[in-house]
Every structure is written in C-alpha cells, then in structure tokens.
Design a protein around this motif. Structure first.
Motif, mmCIF file in Angstrom:
data_model
loop_
_atom_site.group_PDB
_atom_site.id
_atom_site.type_symbol
_atom_site.label_atom_id
_atom_site.label_comp_id
_atom_site.label_asym_id
_atom_site.label_seq_id
_atom_site.Cartn_x
_atom_site.Cartn_y
_atom_site.Cartn_z
ATOM 1 N N PHE A 242 0.820 -1.208 0.000
ATOM 2 C CA PHE A 242 0.000 0.000 0.000
ATOM 3 C C PHE A 242 0.859 1.265 0.000
ATOM 4 N N LEU A 243 1.999 1.205 0.682
ATOM 5 C CA LEU A 243 2.822 2.395 0.864
ATOM 6 C C LEU A 243 3.557 2.800 -0.404
ATOM 7 N N PRO B 101 -0.047 5.530 -5.201
ATOM 8 C CA PRO B 101 0.440 6.915 -5.089
ATOM 9 C C PRO B 101 0.153 7.494 -3.712
ATOM 10 N N ALA B 102 1.094 8.259 -3.183
ATOM 11 C CA ALA B 102 0.989 8.786 -1.826
ATOM 12 C C ALA B 102 -0.180 9.737 -1.670
ATOM 13 N N ARG B 103 -0.656 10.332 -2.762
ATOM 14 C CA ARG B 103 -1.721 11.332 -2.666
ATOM 15 C C ARG B 103 -3.107 10.707 -2.495
ATOM 16 N N LEU B 104 -3.233 9.389 -2.633
ATOM 17 C CA LEU B 104 -4.526 8.730 -2.541
ATOM 18 C C LEU B 104 -4.867 8.412 -1.092
ATOM 19 N N PRO C 166 -13.466 10.838 8.347
ATOM 20 C CA PRO C 166 -13.304 12.198 8.881
ATOM 21 C C PRO C 166 -11.850 12.664 8.884
ATOM 22 N N LEU C 167 -10.906 11.714 8.960
ATOM 23 C CA LEU C 167 -9.490 12.035 8.871
ATOM 24 C C LEU C 167 -8.962 11.601 7.512
ATOM 25 N N SER C 168 -7.973 12.326 7.013
ATOM 26 C CA SER C 168 -7.351 11.955 5.746
ATOM 27 C C SER C 168 -6.321 10.863 6.018
ATOM 28 N N LEU C 169 -6.687 9.621 5.715
ATOM 29 C CA LEU C 169 -5.820 8.477 5.962
ATOM 30 C C LEU C 169 -5.661 7.681 4.679
ATOM 31 N N THR C 170 -4.425 7.298 4.381
ATOM 32 C CA THR C 170 -4.152 6.467 3.223
ATOM 33 C C THR C 170 -4.376 5.001 3.575
ATOM 34 N N PRO C 171 -4.493 4.126 2.561
ATOM 35 C CA PRO C 171 -4.616 2.691 2.862
ATOM 36 C C PRO C 171 -3.454 2.167 3.709
#
Length: 464
Positions: free
Chosen positions: A22-23, A27-30, A36-41
């Motif tokens: 995932f990391l 892409p890091a911007r996804l 409610p929080l901006s969290l990536t996979p």
C-alpha cells in the motif's frame, strides 16, 4: 500424512508486506474516501497492525515475542513523550484547525509505532524478515520505475492509478514532477522528490545486501542488482542534495564495515553507474556538482537557513513540550525545511530527544547484532540497517522528514527490523548455550524445553 506440506501461517511479516504494498505501490496522494481524517490505505493498515499486536500480546499461542527488547522500550518511551506533549498542548487553548491537526498527527504516530512493534515482535524468523525486506526493495524499485517514466518521458503513471474508494488527499498537492536547472525532479509514487530521493538512498543498501546475500548462498543475485541499479537511478532522478548526503553517510558506514574486496567492487560499480547515467541523462551529473559547488549561493540553502532565528523565538515560548504535535503547518505558518527545528517548535526538547533516541536505538541494536553474530549475512544485515538509519538522522537536518509518511514509515519499519534481528540472535545464542552445556540426554531434553519455553512438557516428563 507423510510428506504433506503444511500451509505457512500468516505472521507479522505478512501484514508488513501488505503495508509495504500500500505504501510504495499506491500513489501517496490517494486517501480513503468517506473518513473524517485523511488516511491512506497504508496508514489504515498500520493502525490495524497495532490492533493485531495488542490482541496477540494478550494470548500466548500466537508466537508473538514478549519480554525485554531495547527497540520496544525506545518506542514506548517515545510514545509516552508524545502523549505528554499532546496532553500539555491540548490542555491549553488551540485553534480548531491546529487541534484537528494534532489529533490527526497523533493517529499517524500511533500507526508508526504499531508498524515498529509488529516488525519487532511479530516476524517469526530471519527468513520472514528477509521476505519483508525483499518486499520493501521491490516496492522501491516500482516507485523508481515510475520515476524513470516521469523523468525520461514526462509520463506520470500515478495520474492513471485511480482506485475505487480512494480520493486525492489534498486539494493543493505538490506536483510529482517539478524542475531544477532545466531538469525534471520526480517523486515516483511518493509525495515529493526530496522524500523519494531520501527513501531511495535508504533502500539502495538493502538492495545491495540482498544481492550479496543471494550470491553467498549460491542463489540468483542478478534480480537484486537490477533492483539496486533502478533504485540508484531513481535517486539521481530526484535531483536532491538530501539524497546524496544521506547516501554518502550510509556509504561511509558500509565501507568501514565491508571487506577490501567488497569495497573495490562497489567503487568500481559506482564509477560504471556514473558513466551510464551520463549517457542516459546528459547534464545530470553536472547539475549535482553545481548543487554542492554553489551551495553557498543556492536559494534553497539560503531559504533553509534564514529562518533559524525565527524558529528559536518560537521554541523559546515552550521549550520543553512545544506548541503542539502537527500544529505548525505550511498554509498558516512559515515552513521549516529542517525536522529538528520543526520538532523543537512542535514537540519541544522532549520530542526531539525521543525522535533521535528511537533512531539511535535502532542503529545501536543493529550494530550490536553485527558484533554478536558469527553469520556473515546477519552481520552484513546489521551493518546495512545501521547505515540505512543514518540517512534519516542526516536528512532530518535538510527537510521536514516527519511530514512525509513514506520515508517515516520505512524508518520505523527498519528500527523494528533491528529489534527483530536482535531477538533472533538472542534466541540462537540461548540455543547454542543450552546445547553446549548438556552432559546427558535428560539434560539435553530439559535444555531444549527451556529454550522453546515448553515448561509444561518438562513438568509432565518429570512426573512420569
């Protein structure tokens, strides 16, 4: 049944490899939509790993390590320091935007700690640790291939990597392709060219270690040398001073620990690589030379150093606990391209000491494993991890490293790997000590039971 191969049980290495996927592939911007929080996979996966670690610590049948480990102690101390900073700063008044950022940043650090703990306690063997490191190198190779397309063809593959359920994490994004001295600076799948360059510098020694290890075991090593070459090319395409400085620091550690033959081979490969890069990207070598030769007059260096007095004034307002974790953000405050300055302002002296302490503990533990072990591959891995961890110590002085989840995650992963390596070496030394001290078959049986922790079996044997 005789000859039946049992399926391998999932362990911490399985979760860590999913995290790396995932990391470094996405892409890091996804980020995940609808939260409610901006969290990536990757960040959600890290939090899930923390839940798994806590649950596994409550039972004794999962194979998760327990007992003392310097790496686990260091992350516990760092976590307590960050909680103290969070409690101190949120007790006072914080604007709503800064309070939300403090909450979000604390969640991210919980994920980093979870990743470290699962690596330290949940990886079952050296083979499984190698499996994770291979996944990290392969993920870094993919990011470097994306960077190659961005640099040579001006084609950004990440623009087409859209996944259902994911959204762009920010309206104001840093572009993955920017310019410096008429050359493209690329970020691959990471968030910024500086982050990508520093991360490539961290992964290059790991790829070289896997190549040396495969050759010593009589296995195919070509694929790892190809990965090393691609990652090294990605480092150059980032056009980043930070990457070169970090790689120089790591290279110094490696050259001091390597044999003369390996030093000569490495230096020869480095010269060949520079010649190849001069053909592949004319002007790139000269750009790097000018970055260092004209550093005193470079606008980016001047910008990094002119804000020191301002940072010290902010630091003086709350020197011990800072103004709040994650509360100094660029759209509202002056940017500090120096993680040490930023941490002094946000978390005070205790936060900086905790951050340096975690990395320092990882370096010391890795070098201690190198001294304890007699296996040349284990010794080289310990040296390699220590060299990789020198890079964020240096890089933190040239950019706000902890603001970038990609390199921060790999940093905590490698510190956890050092803890796992220490655990394996202690276990092997305990087994050797037990085997060398027995005199009778019964003594051997009791020694093996003591090493494996099978105390109940020993009691039953004695009662019968």
């Amino acid at each position: 049944m005789t000859g039946t191969v049992l399926p391998r049980r999932a362990d911490g290495a399985t979760l860590a490899c999913l995290f790396v996927l995932f990391l470094l592939i996405l892409p890091a911007r996804l980020a995940v939509a609808g939260l409610p929080l901006s969290l990536t996979p990757a960040e959600i996966m890290a939090l899930f790993m923390g839940v798994v670690w806590v649950c596994a610590q409550m039972v004794g049948t999962t194979g998760v390590a327990k007992g003392g480990n310097p790496v686990r102690t260091s992350i516990f101390v760092y976590g307590m320091l960050l909680l103290a900073v969070y409690g101190y700063t949120t007790y006072r008044y914080l604007p709503s935007d800064e309070l939300n950022l403090a909450d979000h940043t604390l969640v991210l650090y919980l994920g980093y700690a979870s990743l470290l703990l699962v690596m330290c306690d949940g990886v079952g063997s050296r083979e499984r640790l190698d499996f994770v490191l291979k996944a990290v190198v392969i993920g870094g190779t993919f990011a470097a291939i994306v960077a190659l397309l961005q640099f040579r063809l001006d084609f950004d593959l990440t623009e087409y990597m859209r996944v259902p359920g994911l959204r762009h994490s920010s309206v104001e994004e840093v572009p993955t392709v920017i310019s410096r001295s008429d050359l493209r600076r690329v970020a691959g799948t990471l968030g910024h060219p500086i982050e990508f360059g520093a991360l490539s510098a961290m992964l290059l020694p790991l790829a070289a270690h896997l190549g040396f290890q495969a050759r010593s075991r009589g296995q195919a090593a070509t694929r790892w040398w190809i990965c090393a070459a691609v990652i090294a090319a990605g480092l150059m395409f980032s056009v980043s001073r930070t990457a070169v400085l970090g790689l120089a620091g790591a290279g110094l550690i490696l050259l001091l620990g390597w044999s003369n033959r390996r030093r000569i081979v490495t230096m020869g490969a480095f010269v060949v690589f520079l010649g190849f890069m001069k053909v592949l990207a004319p002007g790139l070598i000269g750009t790097f030379y000018n970055l260092f030769a004209g550093a005193g007059e470079d606008s980016s260096v001047i910008y990094r150093t002119h804000d020191y007095p301002f940072a010290m004034r902010e630091f003086a307002k709350s020197p011990f606990f800072g103004r709040g974790l994650g509360t100094w953000y660029p759209f509202k405050h002056q940017v500090f391209d120096n993680q040490y300055l930023l941490s002094l302002v946000e978390t005070g002296v205790v936060g900086v000491l905790g951050f340096v302490g975690v990395i320092g503990c990882g370096i010391v533990v890795a070098l201690r494993v190198r001294r304890m072990s007699t296996d040349p591959n284990v010794r080289n891995l310990g040296l390699t991890i220590a060299a990789c961890l020198v890079i964020p110590l240096l890089g933190a002085a040239t950019f706000d490293l902890l603001s970038f989840p990609g390199i921060t995650s790999v940093l905590f992963l490698l510190v956890g790997a050092a803890g796992a390596l220490m655990r394996f070496e202690r276990r092997d030394q305990a087994a050797r000590t037990a085997l060398s001290s027995f005199h009778e078959p019964a003594d051997l049986s009791r020694s093996l039971m003591a090493v494996t922790g099978n105390g109940h079996g020993s009691a039953r044997s004695g009662s019968s």
